[in-house]
Design a protein around this motif. Structure first.
Motif: not given
Length: 135
Positions: A98-122
């Motif tokens: 239940f914990l990972w259900c709630g926060i895993y996608n947040l963790m994934y996007f935040r780490h991707s941002q640290n790797l240099g990923y940016e939103p593709y569109d508005k």
């Protein structure tokens, strides 16, 4: 190389692909051409399969973070309740899913941002900011 095998001329093809995405999916990219498309919000795959979605995405950083948190809390629970580690791990398994259900996608996007990923569109940027996934 990106996961769609697109080059600069195929930008229209990517834009056409983006029109078919559900409203709760965001697209992020990196300057080297890598593109990631993922859901924003609850991760129901993490609810049912625990850390396996991170493994299938190749998200090693978050796998080790999740395993560390699970190991630490399992040892603490085992120490407090005087049970063996297997029993403690089984007892906490549903809690962690239940914990990972709630926060895993947040963790994934935040780490991707640290790797240099940016939103593709508005639309993706607005969706990520609305859910506080993008800083």
């Amino acid at each position: 190389m990106n996961q769609f095998n697109l080059n600069d001329e195929d930008d229209d093809q990517l834009k056409q692909l983006l029109t078919m995405l559900p409203d709760n999916y965001a697209v992020i990219y990196r300057k080297d051409g890598r593109v990631r498309i993922n859901k924003v919000g609850l991760s129901f795959t993490a609810l049912f399969f625990g850390i396996l979605p991170a493994w299938f995405r190749g998200d090693w950083y978050n796998i080790f973070c999740m395993l560390g948190i699970e190991a630490g809390f399992t040892m603490l629970y085992s120490y407090i309740t005087k049970t063996d580690l297997a029993t403690a791990s089984y007892a906490l398994g549903v809690f962690f899913n239940f914990l990972w259900c709630g926060i895993y996608n947040l963790m994934y996007f935040r780490h991707s941002q640290n790797l240099g990923y940016e939103p593709y569109d508005k639309r993706s940027e607005q969706l990520l900011k609305q859910h506080r996934y993008y800083r």
